[in-house]
Structure formats: structure tokens, C-alpha cells
Scaffold this active site. Sequence first.
Site, PDB file in Angstrom:
ATOM      1  N   GLU A 298       0.986  -1.097   0.470  1.00 18.65           N
ATOM      2  CA  GLU A 298      -0.578  -0.158  -0.273  1.00 18.65           C
ATOM      3  C   GLU A 298       1.099   1.361  -0.153  1.00 18.65           C
ATOM      4  OE1 GLU A 298      -4.048   2.169   2.375  1.00 18.65           O
ATOM      5  OE2 GLU A 298      -2.815   0.486   2.730  1.00 18.65           O
TER       6      GLU A 298
ATOM      7  N   GLU B 229       4.528   4.814   4.003  1.00 22.70           N
ATOM      8  CA  GLU B 229       4.156   6.525   3.908  1.00 22.70           C
ATOM      9  C   GLU B 229       5.016   7.315   4.522  1.00 22.70           C
ATOM     10  OE1 GLU B 229       1.742   9.147   4.999  1.00 22.70           O
ATOM     11  OE2 GLU B 229       0.731   7.925   4.401  1.00 22.70           O
TER      12      GLU B 229
ATOM     13  N   ASP C 120      -3.136  12.286  -2.549  1.00 20.19           N
ATOM     14  CA  ASP C 120      -4.128  13.664  -2.874  1.00 20.19           C
ATOM     15  C   ASP C 120      -4.167  14.140  -4.632  1.00 20.19           C
ATOM     16  OD1 ASP C 120      -3.530  16.688  -3.492  1.00 20.19           O
ATOM     17  OD2 ASP C 120      -1.531  16.578  -1.793  1.00 20.19           O
TER      18      ASP C 120
ATOM     19  N   LYS D  60      -5.403  21.851  -8.278  1.00 18.81           N
ATOM     20  CA  LYS D  60      -5.245  22.869  -9.529  1.00 18.81           C
ATOM     21  C   LYS D  60      -4.335  22.179 -10.644  1.00 18.81           C
ATOM     22  CE  LYS D  60      -4.737  26.238  -6.007  1.00 18.81           C
ATOM     23  NZ  LYS D  60      -4.118  27.465  -5.142  1.00 18.81           N
TER      24      LYS D  60
ATOM     25  N   ASP E  42     -11.990  10.093  -3.323  1.00 15.58           N
ATOM     26  CA  ASP E  42     -13.082  10.858  -3.266  1.00 15.58           C
ATOM     27  C   ASP E  42     -13.516  11.957  -4.285  1.00 15.58           C
ATOM     28  OD1 ASP E  42     -10.894  11.870  -2.012  1.00 15.58           O
ATOM     29  OD2 ASP E  42     -12.327  12.808   0.391  1.00 15.58           O
TER      30      ASP E  42
ATOM     31  N   LYS F 105     -12.392   6.749   8.909  1.00 18.60           N
ATOM     32  CA  LYS F 105     -13.218   7.369   9.430  1.00 18.60           C
ATOM     33  C   LYS F 105     -14.134   8.980   8.580  1.00 18.60           C
ATOM     34  CE  LYS F 105     -11.406   6.443  14.468  1.00 18.60           C
ATOM     35  NZ  LYS F 105     -11.397   6.858  14.958  1.00 18.60           N
ATOM     36  N   PHE F 106     -12.411   8.878   7.795  1.00 10.71           N
ATOM     37  CA  PHE F 106     -12.292   9.720   6.534  1.00 10.71           C
ATOM     38  C   PHE F 106     -13.681   9.650   5.960  1.00 10.71           C
ATOM     39  CE2 PHE F 106     -10.764  11.555   2.652  1.00 10.71           C
ATOM     40  CZ  PHE F 106     -11.337  12.576   2.482  1.00 10.71           C
ATOM     41  N   GLU F 107     -13.818   8.475   5.163  1.00 11.66           N
ATOM     42  CA  GLU F 107     -15.232   7.991   4.329  1.00 11.66           C
ATOM     43  C   GLU F 107     -16.280   8.091   4.890  1.00 11.66           C
ATOM     44  OE1 GLU F 107     -15.585   4.828   0.886  1.00 11.66           O
ATOM     45  OE2 GLU F 107     -14.031   4.761   2.479  1.00 11.66           O
TER      46      GLU F 107
END
Length: 238
Positions: A67, A92, A142, A146, A178, A216-218
Site C-alpha cells: 500500500e 508512508e 492527494d 489545481k 473521493d 473515519k474520513f470516508e
Amino acid sequence: MTDDLITDAELPVRRREIKSYVMRAGRMTDGQQRGLDEGWPKFGLLLADGLQDFDQVFGRQAPRTLEIGFGMGQSLLEMAKAAPEQDFIGIEVHRPGVGSLLNGLLTENISNVRVYSCDALEVLKNCVADASLDRLMLFFPDPWHKSRHHKRRIVQPEFAQLVRSKLKVGGIFHLATDWEPYAEYMLEVLNVAPGLVNLSAEQTWVPRPAERPVTKFERRGERLGHGVWDLKFTRVAD
């Protein structure tokens, strides 16, 4: 003490390259610091060690998932816990996230995960053997909204070919975002990438696979009416 644990960031840079991430400072919790202090010697891997024999690293032959950008590590932790017969490699650059995952591995007594804390592209190029991965995951990278920053997006034609080279024939490249414009951009790049075939019959996205934990973000995004787009591609024979 922990400044000596992860040393790849101190290696000399050969040339200036566009990065797909931004290093963000963050305060360490006690648990995250424990993860770095106690977990890194057990689970940490270094870019400087070069090409790895992951059968030797894990002490077995098993299906292997990598990942890129595991964030705070909760999804990777859940997947590794649910599939002890598989091995997982996480990458990460955010130190609190690395510490969080390592602390979780210690707390849950999970041993089928290894961790890099450095540039994912360098890990793929220098540490992962060709045709050695069963699955590669890239969740919520990310999107660089722009237009002038689109060159920083990790999903590019060159990246697609790097991923293809590291997957076994039949291996899966699973992405999620997302941000719908980024999902469309990913499709544009990957649908024409040699050696990769979209697993969606419509050549778009797939329903959320059960093996990808909901973060949690999702969940927060769902409450706000935000969508999530999953894409799956498989490597075919050259």
C-alpha cells in the site's frame, strides 16, 4: 533517539524531482512515539537496503500486498488483522502516521506487516522485485486540484508502467479517491496503459470492494454526501 530510527530522509538527493506528496509536520502522541521507538526495529525497512527478498523478510511465502500512502494506518492494520495468511508492505512519509501504524501492530500483536517511511516511487524502483506483488493499493492520494499542480499527481503513465512491472500476471492494482475529477483522470491514464486491464465491465469504476475498510474520513464524507470511486485493474501477460 527516534531521529536515528528512520534515516532514509537524510540520504543525499541525486537530483531534484517533482514529488507527489508534501511533508507535513505533526505532533507525536505517546502511542505514536512508542510505535517508532519499539515498533520500527521490528517492522521498519530502509530504502538504503535496496532490493528485498520479501520471502526472507517475512520468513514465508504468502500473497503479498503493498500500500502506497497508508495515512494513519488504520485500514492497513484492519486488512492485515483480517488476513493473517497474507503479507503487507506499507509506505508512508508522515511520521505520526508511521508511528500510529507501528503502535497498532504492537498493540494488536500483528506480525504480517513491514513499513517503509520514504518516497514510494523509490521503494518500487529499488526495493521491490519485478512481478513480485499480488496487489498494489493506492487509496485517497492527494488529487492536486489545481491544473498547474496536476504534474504532481502520482498517477501518471510512467507510474502505471512501474506498477505493472511490479505486479504478478493476474495481480491487482486497486485505487480509490473521493474526488471525481481525479477518478476520471485515473481512468484516462490507466485505461490506455499497456499491460493493465480495467476490471469494470463498463471500463469505469467498480463497487466498493469488501476488502477495503471504510475509514473515519470516508464515513464523514458519506454523511456530507461525498462519493468515493474505486478502480481495479489487473496485470495481463506481456
